[in-house]
Design an enzyme around this catalytic site. Structure first.
Site, PDB file in Angstrom:
ATOM      1  N   LYS A   1      -5.766   7.946  12.227  1.00  0.00           N
ATOM      2  CA  LYS A   1      -6.219   8.665  10.818  1.00  0.00           C
ATOM      3  C   LYS A   1      -6.806   9.882  10.989  1.00  0.00           C
ATOM      4  CE  LYS A   1      -7.575   3.830   9.202  1.00  0.00           C
ATOM      5  NZ  LYS A   1      -8.594   3.280   8.460  1.00  0.00           N
TER       6      LYS A   1
ATOM      7  N   CYS B   1     -15.339  -2.899  -0.048  1.00  0.00           N
ATOM      8  CA  CYS B   1     -13.915  -2.954   0.165  1.00  0.00           C
ATOM      9  C   CYS B   1     -13.411  -4.231  -0.646  1.00  0.00           C
ATOM     10  CB  CYS B   1     -13.803  -3.511   1.680  1.00  0.00           C
ATOM     11  SG  CYS B   1     -14.376  -5.008   2.066  1.00  0.00           S
TER      12      CYS B   1
ATOM     13  N   CYS C   1     -16.579  -7.864   6.049  1.00  0.00           N
ATOM     14  CA  CYS C   1     -16.598  -8.067   7.580  1.00  0.00           C
ATOM     15  C   CYS C   1     -16.950  -6.773   8.187  1.00  0.00           C
ATOM     16  CB  CYS C   1     -14.986  -8.725   7.855  1.00  0.00           C
ATOM     17  SG  CYS C   1     -13.805  -7.548   8.327  1.00  0.00           S
TER      18      CYS C   1
ATOM     19  N   CYS D   1     -14.034  -1.165   6.144  1.00  0.00           N
ATOM     20  CA  CYS D   1     -12.920  -0.888   5.384  1.00  0.00           C
ATOM     21  C   CYS D   1     -13.667   0.093   4.340  1.00  0.00           C
ATOM     22  CB  CYS D   1     -12.123  -1.444   4.709  1.00  0.00           C
ATOM     23  SG  CYS D   1     -11.014  -2.527   5.928  1.00  0.00           S
TER      24      CYS D   1
ATOM     25  N   CYS E   1      -8.013 -10.436   1.124  1.00  0.00           N
ATOM     26  CA  CYS E   1      -8.266 -10.077   2.595  1.00  0.00           C
ATOM     27  C   CYS E   1      -8.191 -11.360   3.745  1.00  0.00           C
ATOM     28  CB  CYS E   1      -9.207  -9.218   2.760  1.00  0.00           C
ATOM     29  SG  CYS E   1      -9.365  -8.397   4.398  1.00  0.00           S
TER      30      CYS E   1
ATOM     31  N   ARG F   1      -1.614   7.068   9.816  1.00  0.00           N
ATOM     32  CA  ARG F   1      -1.869   6.389   8.115  1.00  0.00           C
ATOM     33  C   ARG F   1      -1.921   7.687   7.242  1.00  0.00           C
ATOM     34  NH1 ARG F   1      -3.978   1.340   8.139  1.00  0.00           N
ATOM     35  NH2 ARG F   1      -3.116   0.114   9.903  1.00  0.00           N
TER      36      ARG F   1
ATOM     37  N   ARG G   1       0.979  -1.248   0.231  1.00  0.00           N
ATOM     38  CA  ARG G   1      -0.070  -0.104  -0.102  1.00  0.00           C
ATOM     39  C   ARG G   1       0.866   1.332  -0.141  1.00  0.00           C
ATOM     40  NH1 ARG G   1      -3.657   0.196   5.000  1.00  0.00           N
ATOM     41  NH2 ARG G   1      -4.967  -1.345   3.697  1.00  0.00           N
TER      42      ARG G   1
ATOM     43  N   LYS H   1      -3.751   2.123  14.914  1.00  0.00           N
ATOM     44  CA  LYS H   1      -3.642   3.008  13.835  1.00  0.00           C
ATOM     45  C   LYS H   1      -4.415   4.317  14.041  1.00  0.00           C
ATOM     46  CE  LYS H   1      -6.374  -0.096  11.504  1.00  0.00           C
ATOM     47  NZ  LYS H   1      -7.162  -0.536  10.473  1.00  0.00           N
TER      48      LYS H   1
HETATM   49 FE1  SRM Z   1      -9.058  -1.334   6.320  1.00  0.00          FE
HETATM   50  C1  SRM Z   1      -7.616  -3.886   7.833  1.00  0.00           C
HETATM   51  C2  SRM Z   1      -8.292  -2.929   3.450  1.00  0.00           C
HETATM   52  C3  SRM Z   1      -9.918   1.383   4.777  1.00  0.00           C
HETATM   53  C4  SRM Z   1     -10.845  -0.283   8.934  1.00  0.00           C
HETATM   54  N1  SRM Z   1      -8.280  -3.455   5.805  1.00  0.00           N
HETATM   55  C5  SRM Z   1      -7.637  -4.174   6.666  1.00  0.00           C
HETATM   56  C6  SRM Z   1      -6.754  -4.943   5.718  1.00  0.00           C
HETATM   57  C7  SRM Z   1      -5.482  -4.727   5.929  1.00  0.00           C
HETATM   58  C8  SRM Z   1      -6.802  -6.589   6.354  1.00  0.00           C
HETATM   59  C9  SRM Z   1      -5.939  -6.930   7.485  1.00  0.00           C
HETATM   60  O1  SRM Z   1      -5.771  -6.138   8.566  1.00  0.00           O
HETATM   61  O2  SRM Z   1      -5.285  -7.970   7.199  1.00  0.00           O
HETATM   62  C10 SRM Z   1      -7.444  -5.009   4.648  1.00  0.00           C
HETATM   63  C11 SRM Z   1      -6.470  -5.383   3.350  1.00  0.00           C
HETATM   64  C12 SRM Z   1      -7.330  -6.080   2.358  1.00  0.00           C
HETATM   65  C13 SRM Z   1      -6.732  -6.235   1.042  1.00  0.00           C
HETATM   66  O3  SRM Z   1      -6.448  -7.278   0.611  1.00  0.00           O
HETATM   67  O4  SRM Z   1      -6.471  -5.306   0.247  1.00  0.00           O
HETATM   68  C14 SRM Z   1      -7.905  -3.621   4.397  1.00  0.00           C
HETATM   69  N2  SRM Z   1      -8.836  -0.926   4.489  1.00  0.00           N
HETATM   70  C15 SRM Z   1      -8.732  -1.593   3.222  1.00  0.00           C
HETATM   71  C16 SRM Z   1      -9.026  -0.869   2.141  1.00  0.00           C
HETATM   72  C17 SRM Z   1      -7.959  -1.227   0.896  1.00  0.00           C
HETATM   73  C18 SRM Z   1     -10.365  -1.054   1.612  1.00  0.00           C
HETATM   74  C19 SRM Z   1     -10.622  -0.674   0.030  1.00  0.00           C
HETATM   75  O5  SRM Z   1     -11.420  -1.571  -0.375  1.00  0.00           O
HETATM   76  O6  SRM Z   1     -10.248   0.478  -0.146  1.00  0.00           O
HETATM   77  C20 SRM Z   1      -8.708   0.623   2.390  1.00  0.00           C
HETATM   78  C21 SRM Z   1      -7.409   1.169   2.504  1.00  0.00           C
HETATM   79  C22 SRM Z   1      -7.059   2.460   2.877  1.00  0.00           C
HETATM   80  C23 SRM Z   1      -5.630   3.021   2.937  1.00  0.00           C
HETATM   81  O7  SRM Z   1      -5.287   3.287   1.531  1.00  0.00           O
HETATM   82  O8  SRM Z   1      -4.907   3.167   3.816  1.00  0.00           O
HETATM   83  C24 SRM Z   1      -9.191   0.632   3.951  1.00  0.00           C
HETATM   84  N3  SRM Z   1     -10.019   0.333   6.794  1.00  0.00           N
HETATM   85  C25 SRM Z   1     -10.563   1.286   6.019  1.00  0.00           C
HETATM   86  C26 SRM Z   1     -11.116   2.231   6.562  1.00  0.00           C
HETATM   87  C27 SRM Z   1     -11.888   3.497   5.896  1.00  0.00           C
HETATM   88  C28 SRM Z   1     -11.058   4.710   6.102  1.00  0.00           C
HETATM   89  O9  SRM Z   1     -10.167   4.801   6.957  1.00  0.00           O
HETATM   90  O10 SRM Z   1     -11.472   5.681   5.600  1.00  0.00           O
HETATM   91  C29 SRM Z   1     -11.521   1.712   7.650  1.00  0.00           C
HETATM   92  C30 SRM Z   1     -12.557   2.340   9.054  1.00  0.00           C
HETATM   93  C31 SRM Z   1     -12.088   3.385   9.583  1.00  0.00           C
HETATM   94  C32 SRM Z   1     -11.211   3.058  10.792  1.00  0.00           C
HETATM   95  O11 SRM Z   1     -10.218   3.021  10.823  1.00  0.00           O
HETATM   96  O12 SRM Z   1     -11.854   2.956  11.891  1.00  0.00           O
HETATM   97  C33 SRM Z   1     -10.876   0.543   7.995  1.00  0.00           C
HETATM   98  N4  SRM Z   1      -9.159  -2.167   8.369  1.00  0.00           N
HETATM   99  C34 SRM Z   1     -10.019  -1.401   9.249  1.00  0.00           C
HETATM  100  C35 SRM Z   1     -10.129  -2.252  10.184  1.00  0.00           C
HETATM  101  C36 SRM Z   1     -10.713  -2.030  11.634  1.00  0.00           C
HETATM  102  C37 SRM Z   1      -9.901  -1.193  12.522  1.00  0.00           C
HETATM  103  C38 SRM Z   1     -10.520  -1.028  13.946  1.00  0.00           C
HETATM  104  O13 SRM Z   1     -10.465   0.014  14.536  1.00  0.00           O
HETATM  105  O14 SRM Z   1     -11.007  -1.972  14.432  1.00  0.00           O
HETATM  106  C39 SRM Z   1      -8.994  -3.158  10.139  1.00  0.00           C
HETATM  107  C40 SRM Z   1      -8.674  -4.393  11.027  1.00  0.00           C
HETATM  108  C41 SRM Z   1      -7.678  -4.183  11.695  1.00  0.00           C
HETATM  109  O15 SRM Z   1      -6.944  -3.099  11.960  1.00  0.00           O
HETATM  110  O16 SRM Z   1      -7.230  -4.800  12.913  1.00  0.00           O
HETATM  111  C42 SRM Z   1      -8.599  -3.082   8.778  1.00  0.00           C
HETATM  112 FE1  SF4 Z   2     -11.141  -6.978   4.805  1.00  0.00          FE
HETATM  113 FE2  SF4 Z   2     -13.093  -6.565   6.216  1.00  0.00          FE
HETATM  114 FE3  SF4 Z   2     -11.563  -4.436   5.401  1.00  0.00          FE
HETATM  115 FE4  SF4 Z   2     -13.132  -5.664   3.826  1.00  0.00          FE
HETATM  116  S1  SF4 Z   2     -13.948  -4.564   5.541  1.00  0.00           S
HETATM  117  S2  SF4 Z   2     -11.096  -5.334   3.418  1.00  0.00           S
HETATM  118  S3  SF4 Z   2     -13.109  -7.889   4.467  1.00  0.00           S
HETATM  119  S4  SF4 Z   2     -10.927  -6.193   6.876  1.00  0.00           S
END
Ligand code: SRM
Ligand code: SF4
Length: 567
Positions: A218, A433, A478, A482, A439, A152, A83, A216
């Protein structure tokens, strides 16, 4: 009794495993370099993949073939997702061409634009990882802190080229990103194979220290009336206050976040709360102050409660405001009036105050396939513009001169891309997502299910004559959120293959959380639940009323439907 003692003052042995790993990592070095050199496995062994997240890299495997490989006693098909860190989503033409080239050479699954306006490359093998990282360096990009317990990529809404105020906000977003970035030399040492500097390791991370953040963090900048970044979903949101075209400063909001776990009742999505106003120039320093409060007081024992939103709820907003005033030396000014009118991107052509044109093109789920990749690269060769990525997974061709605009439009027509300027309104308001097959946390399909979901929902909307009414729709594999589902008017979050939790009633502006309406429902069931609501919406909506507001006004969400008993 509030525990006001910072976890940072607790003995290391009492902190969670991730904290111990960071502490012994020598500022994120671990044994990554040795793991990369091991030819016997496609993976990086041990705990090092956790450290690699801080370098913007995720170790994954192809989940489509995981069970089959296991049955045949074969190692999973390990691959890496990389990323990038692209503050504000702004790329030069050369950078896009570079990403295009690198993705062809090293990324088996191509280019994916993310919901934080950056690029992910999936399907990279261990043996080519370093070459890819050096290729990114050569085009002026890196991946540091794109993941991990750090600040981030800082997001910035609206096209920075529209006005001076927009440009200034984008500059501040970049300055904030630069200020909050980890400084460890581990990154150039491991990826660029630079010789260790021999400097005192203790001074390597003056802000983060050796434990970095508990989780993290943001930061996002938004420019009303467009809440395209979902500012209330950020740990720290800065909302521009612009008067007569001049940027005065920012209303600041704290404690937003989407993630929750089905297994933890004390986890939840939370809206950021507006706490006051700061002058524009103060923004990067302010972000650092808020981040360091979270660094010092975030929960380092229970990782599931480590996000800033939980720190605020545990210690209280008043405590936070006192601590903030103490560290800044002055209290906050009261927030100024501002109003969002919608979220999502403004697709199509827009002209900036300098006369330059900008075209925002819809990209379904941010997936740039081979054809689109070549088309964008070709377009950029034919005119003098640049490129920008949005937090809604779309692409902007920016800086098109007035005299070039007609030609660019013809070229878009020739390439069959014009529909992307004006996709149907439901597609334009949908985010999903990545989910399966890359993922590791996905429980259900999201990106791959999106075309069908759009089709069935659009048919239902057509049946009730509301096909042209935009409704924000978010789909995730899930509950982690995201695609920011809990801010949408309709959201589906994956529970198991083909089964989703249905959330309803977020606002069109992204400032109200959706409510869980039904658990573990399949496609037929959630369409069945939506049908009477859409029928009622068609018959009884007020002029201009959005679906989420309508559901609240008509008390559709006050009762618990039968399906919830399956949870
Ligand atoms: Fe996310 C984890 C993809 C934006 C909340 N996110 C993940 C992981 C890395 C899975 C992992 O931990 O193994 C995913 C990778 C999937 C893959 O195969 O690519 C993933 N997140 C994404 C992306 C690519 C979604 C998309 O389809 O665009 C976004 C990448 C953003 C970036 O460029 O940095 C992405 N993730 C977000 C957002 C939206 C935002 O930030 O505006 C959120 C919700 C906001 C927040 O953080 O509260 C988000 N991602 C999470 C979480 C839950 C965090 C939490 O507080 O519980 C996880 C899981 C974790 O961190 O344990 C996670
Ligand atoms: Fe993966 Fe869940 Fe984030 Fe979708 S919402 S990319 S399934 S961690």
């Amino acid at each position: 009794m509030i525990d006001r003692q910072s976890d940072l003052t607790q003995p290391l042995a009492t902190l969670n495993d991730n904290e111990q790993l960071k502490a012994r990592s020598r500022h994120l070095r671990g044994d990554i370099a040795t793991g990369l050199a091991d030819p016997l496995t496609g993976a990086v062994p041990g705990d090092d993949p956790l450290l690699m997240k801080f370098h913007g890299i995720y170790q994954q495997d192809d989940r489509d073939v995981r069970a089959d490989r296991r049955q045949r006693h074969l190692e999973p098909i390990h691959q890496f997702m990389v990323r990038m860190r692209i503050p504000g989503g702004v790329l030069t033409k050369a950078q896009w061409w570079g990403i295009d080239d690198l993705s062809r050479r090293y990324a088996e699954r191509g280019i994916r634009i993310t919901t934080r306006q950056t690029v992910q490359l999936h399907g990279i093998r261990k043996r080519t990882l370093r070459a890819l990282m050096q290729g990114l360096r050569d085009i002026g990009l890196d991946t540091i802190a794109a993941c991990g317990d750090d600040s981030r990529g800082v997001v910035c809404g609206a096209n920075p080229s529209l006005s001076n105020a927009h440009r200034r906000v984008a500059e501040l977003a970049r300055a904030t990103s630069d200020r909050l970035i980890p400084k460890t030399r581990a990154y150039p040492e491991i990826w660029y194979q630079q010789t260790p500097s021999g400097n005192d390791a203790a001074s390597e991370e003056p802000v983060y220290g050796e434990l970095y953040l508990p989780r993290k963090f943001k930061v996002g900048y938004a420019l009303p009336p467009i809440n395209d970044i979902d500012v209330y979903g950020q740990d720290l949101g800065l909302i521009a206050v612009v008067d007569n075209g001049e940027l005065h400063g920012f209303n600041v909001c704290v404690g937003g976040g989407m993630g929750q776990l089905d297994t933890r009742e004390d986890s939840y999505p939370r809206l950021a709360e507006e706490i006051g106003f700061i002058d524009a120039d103060q923004a990067p320093e302010f972000a650092e102050t808020v981040m360091t409060i979270q660094r010092d007081f975030g929960d380092r024992k229970d990782r599931h409660r480590a996000r800033f939103k939980y720190t605020l709820d545990r210690l209280g907003l008043n405590w936070f405001l006192d601590e903030l005033a103490r560290r800044r030396g002055v209290p906050l000014e009261p927030a100024r009036p501002q109003r969002f009118q919608h979220n999502g991107d403004r697709l199509g052509w827009q002209q900036g105050d300098d006369g330059l044109w900008h075209a925002t093109l819809y990209v379904e789920s941010g997936r740039v396939d081979d054809a689109l990749r070549s088309q964008i690269s070709g377009l950029l060769q034919q005119y003098g513009g640049r490129l920008r990525l949005t937090t809604n997974q779309n692409v902007q061709l920016t800086h098109v001169e007035d005299h070039e605009r007609e030609q660019v439009q013809w070229r878009l027509d020739d390439l069959g891309l014009s529909w992307r300027l004006r996709p149907d309104s439901q597609a334009a308001h949908t985010l999903s997502c990545v989910a399966l097959p890359t993922c590791g946390l996905a429980m259900a399909e999201a990106e791959r299910y999106t075309p069908r979901l759009l089709d069935v929902l659009q048919r239902l909307k057509t049946q009730y004559h509301v096909a042209d009414t935009p409704i924000t729709l978010r789909l995730t594999g899930c509950p982690n959120g995201c695609a920011r589902p809990y801010l949408a008017e309709i959201a589906l979050t994956g529970r198991a293959p083909g089964l989703y939790n249905l959330y309803l009633g977020g606002s069109f502006h992204g400032d109200r959380l959706a409510r869980l309406y039904a658990g573990n429902v399949d496609e037929e069931q959630f369409l069945g639940l939506l049908a009477p609501m859409l029928e009622d919406f068609a018959a009884a909506r007020h002029s201009g009323e959005h679906f989420g507001d309508f559901l609240m006004r008509r008390h559709w969400l006050d009762t618990t439907p039968v399906a919830l008993t399956h949870l």
